[in-house]
Design a protein around this motif. Structure first.
Motif, PDB file in Angstrom:
ATOM      1  N   UNK A   1       0.832  -1.205   0.000  1.00  0.00           N
ATOM      2  CA  UNK A   1       0.000   0.000   0.000  1.00  0.00           C
ATOM      3  C   UNK A   1       0.865   1.254   0.000  1.00  0.00           C
ATOM      4  N   UNK A   2       1.942   1.234   0.785  1.00  0.00           N
ATOM      5  CA  UNK A   2       2.832   2.394   0.840  1.00  0.00           C
ATOM      6  C   UNK A   2       3.498   2.660  -0.499  1.00  0.00           C
ATOM      7  N   UNK A   3       3.863   1.585  -1.178  1.00  0.00           N
ATOM      8  CA  UNK A   3       4.525   1.733  -2.475  1.00  0.00           C
ATOM      9  C   UNK A   3       3.537   2.208  -3.534  1.00  0.00           C
TER      10      UNK A   3
ATOM     11  N   UNK B   1       0.663   3.932  -3.211  1.00  0.00           N
ATOM     12  CA  UNK B   1       0.141   5.302  -3.100  1.00  0.00           C
ATOM     13  C   UNK B   1       1.231   6.369  -3.191  1.00  0.00           C
ATOM     14  N   UNK B   2       2.477   5.939  -3.346  1.00  0.00           N
ATOM     15  CA  UNK B   2       3.573   6.878  -3.562  1.00  0.00           C
ATOM     16  C   UNK B   2       4.135   7.518  -2.306  1.00  0.00           C
ATOM     17  N   UNK B   3       3.551   7.243  -1.148  1.00  0.00           N
ATOM     18  CA  UNK B   3       4.030   7.871   0.092  1.00  0.00           C
ATOM     19  C   UNK B   3       5.440   7.422   0.447  1.00  0.00           C
ATOM     20  N   UNK B   4       5.713   6.127   0.267  1.00  0.00           N
ATOM     21  CA  UNK B   4       7.008   5.577   0.683  1.00  0.00           C
ATOM     22  C   UNK B   4       8.156   6.238  -0.078  1.00  0.00           C
TER      23      UNK B   4
ATOM     24  N   UNK C   1       2.354   2.336  10.372  1.00  0.00           N
ATOM     25  CA  UNK C   1       3.484   2.981  11.038  1.00  0.00           C
ATOM     26  C   UNK C   1       4.606   2.001  11.315  1.00  0.00           C
ATOM     27  N   UNK C   2       4.244   0.785  11.736  1.00  0.00           N
ATOM     28  CA  UNK C   2       5.258  -0.240  12.001  1.00  0.00           C
ATOM     29  C   UNK C   2       5.963  -0.665  10.723  1.00  0.00           C
ATOM     30  N   UNK C   3       5.207  -0.720   9.611  1.00  0.00           N
ATOM     31  CA  UNK C   3       5.804  -1.092   8.327  1.00  0.00           C
ATOM     32  C   UNK C   3       6.853  -0.071   7.893  1.00  0.00           C
ATOM     33  N   UNK C   4       6.527   1.193   8.052  1.00  0.00           N
ATOM     34  CA  UNK C   4       7.486   2.247   7.694  1.00  0.00           C
ATOM     35  C   UNK C   4       8.694   2.194   8.624  1.00  0.00           C
ATOM     36  N   UNK C   5       8.461   1.988   9.925  1.00  0.00           N
ATOM     37  CA  UNK C   5       9.568   1.905  10.871  1.00  0.00           C
ATOM     38  C   UNK C   5      10.475   0.723  10.586  1.00  0.00           C
ATOM     39  N   UNK C   6       9.894  -0.426  10.207  1.00  0.00           N
ATOM     40  CA  UNK C   6      10.678  -1.616   9.866  1.00  0.00           C
ATOM     41  C   UNK C   6      11.528  -1.351   8.626  1.00  0.00           C
TER      42      UNK C   6
END
Length: 311
Positions: free
Chosen positions: A69-71, A73-76, A279-284
């Motif tokens: 999902x992060x990839x 939607x372009x946020x990552x 949030x945990x996915x981004x932190x990982x």
């Protein structure tokens, strides 16, 4: 077996012999054990659809869907790019300015002037970023900010700082360098102080100018310190200065394209959207990227300058 017992006995004797030193080290060991290792199983949140009533290990396992999902939607990509570029500028420009200030202070002859200058440069390091945010608001506010007040008093048009995302790249870098220069300067100044003064006297007697002494003696001696700080900084290259960004930008979504970093994104995911899994996915991802980067940079340093590598 006998060798194992003998090795254990040596460890016990070492602990008894230097028990005071190990007791001093104990709080650091406890800190890392509790706040860095004991919480590692919590990374599992990044791979589940976390629900408060089910708990971490009771929530439904969804694999890599949080990362997908992060990839998608372009946020990552955006927060990674911003965090990486900001920290690269902080690391490169910050260390260069710290070295310059350290060398300048080491060349000052006046004892009292040197101490006062050192204290003034170090002072911003102890100022809370909350105060920095208030200072920035009073400086850049459109209606009553100091800069716009000065512009209107001279007949010029006001500048809408909080609507211009591009200008905040330079404002954030300026505040970061201002706040961190003093502490980093102390590290380099300590390294310069440890240089044998006889070397400088010998160079002076041989007719070397101040610039030649700095170029051919001071800078090469500071090289290992610079590489070591660079490696340490690389480990946190994706860990932005959350307090600085949040207190300067806050919840102004207009500025997010140029100022949003991983830490502020995770904060909004947890507080605003209550999306713990995201949030945990981004932190990982942040921790994994930092680990890989440290290993790669250390490998390069070990090939070029083996004595300066971490391991």
């Amino acid at each position: 077996m006998a060798r194992f017992v003998q090795s254990g006995g040596n460890v016990v004797r070492e602990l008894v012999k230097n028990k005071v030193l190990y007791l001093m080290l104990l709080p650091v060991i406890v800190y890392f054990a509790v706040f860095h290792y004991a919480v590692m199983p919590g990374a599992y949140v990044a791979f589940v659809d976390y629900k408060l009533n089910k708990g971490i290990f009771g929530s439904d396992f969804i694999g890599l869907k949080n990362f997908e999902f992060l990839i998608q939607n372009g946020d990552l990509w955006n927060i990674t790019k911003n965090t990486l570029l900001y920290n690269l500028v902080f690391l490169a420009l910050g260390n260069i300015i710290q070295i310059v200030f350290a060398i300048m202070l080491s060349e000052i002859a006046g004892k009292w002037f040197k101490k006062i200058s050192q204290s003034v440069i170090l002072l911003p390091n102890f100022i809370s970023m909350v105060i920095v945010g208030v200072f920035a608001y009073n400086l850049f506010n459109f209606n009553s900010g100091f800069i716009n007040t000065m512009l209107t008093s001279t007949g010029l048009d006001k500048i809408e700082f909080y609507s211009d995302a591009g200008i905040w790249k330079y404002i954030i870098v300026a505040f970061k360098i201002w706040a961190s220069t003093g502490y980093g300067m102390i590290v380099y100044l300590a390294a310069i102080t440890g240089i044998n003064h006889d070397l400088y006297e010998a160079a002076y007697m041989d007719g070397a100018t101040t610039w030649q002494r700095i170029r051919y003696m001071t800078l090469p001696i500071l090289k290992p310190t610079f590489i070591l700080l660079l490696l340490f900084g690389m480990g946190g290259i994706l860990k932005g200065s959350f307090d600085l960004f949040y207190n300067l930008i806050g919840t102004n979504s207009v500025l997010y394209p140029q100022t949003d970093i991983i830490d502020t994104y995770v904060f909004r995911s947890l507080v605003g959207q209550f999306n713990f899994s995201m949030g945990a996915a981004v932190g990982f991802y942040q921790s994994l990227f930092g680990l890989v980067l440290v290993l790669v940079v250390n490998f390069i340093v070990r090939k070029v300058e083996p004595d300066s590598a971490l391991f």
